[in-house]
Design a protein around this motif. Structure first.
Motif, mmCIF file in Angstrom:
data_model
loop_
_atom_site.group_PDB
_atom_site.id
_atom_site.type_symbol
_atom_site.label_atom_id
_atom_site.label_comp_id
_atom_site.label_asym_id
_atom_site.label_seq_id
_atom_site.Cartn_x
_atom_site.Cartn_y
_atom_site.Cartn_z
ATOM 1 N N CYS A 159 2.259 -2.562 -3.623
ATOM 2 C CA CYS A 159 2.791 -3.788 -3.033
ATOM 3 C C CYS A 159 4.187 -3.573 -2.456
ATOM 4 O O CYS A 159 4.531 -4.120 -1.404
ATOM 5 N N GLY B 211 -1.496 1.468 4.065
ATOM 6 C CA GLY B 211 -2.017 0.908 5.299
ATOM 7 C C GLY B 211 -2.640 1.946 6.207
ATOM 8 O O GLY B 211 -2.950 1.681 7.364
ATOM 9 N N MET C 154 3.729 -1.813 0.959
ATOM 10 C CA MET C 154 3.303 -2.694 2.063
ATOM 11 C C MET C 154 4.413 -3.671 2.451
ATOM 12 O O MET C 154 4.577 -3.984 3.637
ATOM 13 N N ALA D 299 0.137 -5.122 7.404
ATOM 14 C CA ALA D 299 1.555 -4.773 7.406
ATOM 15 C C ALA D 299 1.812 -3.459 8.123
ATOM 16 O O ALA D 299 2.942 -3.189 8.541
ATOM 17 N N GLN D 300 0.771 -2.621 8.294
ATOM 18 C CA GLN D 300 0.999 -1.264 8.787
ATOM 19 C C GLN D 300 0.187 -0.912 10.023
ATOM 20 O O GLN D 300 0.357 0.173 10.565
ATOM 21 N N HIS E 57 6.689 -1.743 4.686
ATOM 22 C CA HIS E 57 6.141 -1.593 6.042
ATOM 23 C C HIS E 57 6.420 -2.836 6.874
ATOM 24 O O HIS E 57 6.739 -2.746 8.069
ATOM 25 N N CYS F 80 -3.135 -7.761 3.245
ATOM 26 C CA CYS F 80 -1.718 -7.638 3.602
ATOM 27 C C CYS F 80 -1.329 -6.180 3.825
ATOM 28 O O CYS F 80 -0.578 -5.862 4.753
ATOM 29 N N GLY F 81 -1.826 -5.293 2.976
ATOM 30 C CA GLY F 81 -1.501 -3.879 3.115
ATOM 31 C C GLY F 81 -1.920 -3.316 4.454
ATOM 32 O O GLY F 81 -1.216 -2.498 5.060
ATOM 33 N N THR F 82 -3.090 -3.738 4.933
ATOM 34 C CA THR F 82 -3.600 -3.259 6.227
ATOM 35 C C THR F 82 -2.794 -3.827 7.376
ATOM 36 O O THR F 82 -2.334 -3.098 8.268
#
Length: 393
Positions: A194, A145, A197, A253-254, A200, A249-251
């Motif tokens: 995954c 992220g 994330m 989440a963080q 996070h 989601c990765g972005t």
């Protein structure tokens, strides 16, 4: 809900073929002399390297290259990049890769203007100032992220320490995110990303702050989306829809959107940084080992059970047991372990070749010799950390 301030100034450029815009975007942000930073040969094999070079050249930008970023990125390469920036008059950093590449650029961006050794900033000895080189990214590995976050993590392999620092000025000015660039990721990297994330999201979610329903629900949505799409991406790596959902989601989440107004935990990240600082394992793999064991231990702590049960019901659709919330919570942990096992991630330290020899040192490092606790959801003292490490064995 607690008082909070939130500002995320990163421009997100999302979708197919967007990496071809990098030159024009850099130019629009005032870049003229760029340091293009990446890892190894994967971006050359995929053709991404050639597309980036063409875009920079077409925009008339001068650029230098710095390759060789590795997982758990090294301060030695950060120092080399700082020297290049100073020698060549670099005014913009372009990170093409995952969190390791982006974090390397983030550390460099502040280190260029710091007269002493950059490790002073990374280790927290000195607070970062307001001068820094702007950073842009092309994301190839959804996980950390770092493409929108305000922090970075760097390792000094000579002393087996992995740590980091942050600043509101550390967020990249823009991040290009094309899910197609993740099609060629090995399954293990996809799974590790995954897990990272999800962690996070969990580090913010597991909190005793009351009246945070909106961020609870958003976090639960992020977790459920990753859980649904990870098996799809592993079975069909070029499924654009699944890869796009995971990347987004990765972005989110963080970037701390889900942390607004609440106390955050971050115990598992602190523990994993200790483990990978000593053993250099993949960050997501370390979290896959620690997180379920941490949850299982906290299912035995009365004050933690309600939130763990909520997580099981809302994220995993576990039927609520009104007579025994702890059993509901434990079912959620079982579901998580099943997902991670199916994704090929380790479930114990022994699976990755880690023994008990560093347990005491890890617990001492995290608690400064037992003088304080770690974590907000449950305060782990030295004895608790040793118990958890033995559960992870």
């Amino acid at each position: 809900m607690n008082n909070f301030e939130f500002q995320c100034g990163t421009k997100m450029i999302f979708g197919k073929g967007t990496e071809q815009r990098v030159g024009e975007e850099l130019k629009s942000f005032g870049a003229s002399r760029v340091l293009f930073v990446y890892g190894g040969s994967s971006i050359k094999k995929s053709g991404l390297y050639d597309r980036v070079v063409k875009s920079l050249t077409d925009a008339g930008l001068y650029f230098e290259e710095l390759a060789g970023v590795v997982p758990n990125p090294r301060v030695s390469l950060v120092r080399r990049g700082i020297s290049i920036c100073r020698e060549k008059g670099i005014d913009f950093l372009l990170a093409v890769g995952g969190g390791s590449v982006i974090d390397t650029c983030k550390a460099m961006s502040f280190g260029v203007y710091y007269k002493e050794d950059v490790w002073d900033l990374i280790s927290g000895k000195v607070r970062p100032g307001t001068q820094r080189l702007p950073v842009a990214t092309i994301l190839t590995l959804p996980a950390a992220g770092s493409e929108e976050s305000d922090s970075c993590v760097i390792s000094d392999e000579t002393i087996s320490v992995k740590t980091g620092f942050g600043s509101p000025l550390m967020r990249p000015v823009f991040s290009i995110m094309n899910p197609e660039l993740t099609y060629t990721l090995p399954p293990y990297q996809t799974a590790c990303g995954c897990m990272d994330m999800m962690s996070h999201a969990m580090e913010r979610y597991f909190s005793h702050t009351e009246n945070v329903e909106m961020t609870d629900r958003v976090t639960e949505g992020i977790l459920a989306t990753v859980i649904h799409n990870l098996p799809i991406a592993l079975e069909k790596p070029d499924d654009y829809a699944a890869r796009a959902e995971i990347m987004l989601c990765g972005t989110w989440a963080q970037n701390d959107m889900t942390g607004c107004g609440r106390e955050q935990d971050w115990f598992n990240h602190g523990l994993e940084h200790q483990i990978s600082g000593f053993y250099d394992i993949a960050h997501g793999a370390g979290l896959a080992i620690s997180t379920p064991a941490w949850m299982e231990m906290l299912c035995e702590k009365e004050q933690c059970v309600p939130k763990l049960a909520q997580y099981a019901v809302r994220v995993w659709n576990v039927p609520e047991n009104p007579e025994d919330a702890a059993e509901t919570a434990k079912e959620g942990v079982k579901k998580l372990r099943s997902l991670l096992r199916a994704a090929g991630l380790p479930q114990s330290l022994g699976e990755v070749g880690i023994g008990t020899e560093r347990f005491e040192e890890i617990a001492d490092n995290m608690t400064d010799g037992g003088s304080h606790t770690c974590g907000a959801f449950y305060p782990f003292g030295k004895k608790d950390i040793l118990e958890l490490l033995n559960r992870m064995e």
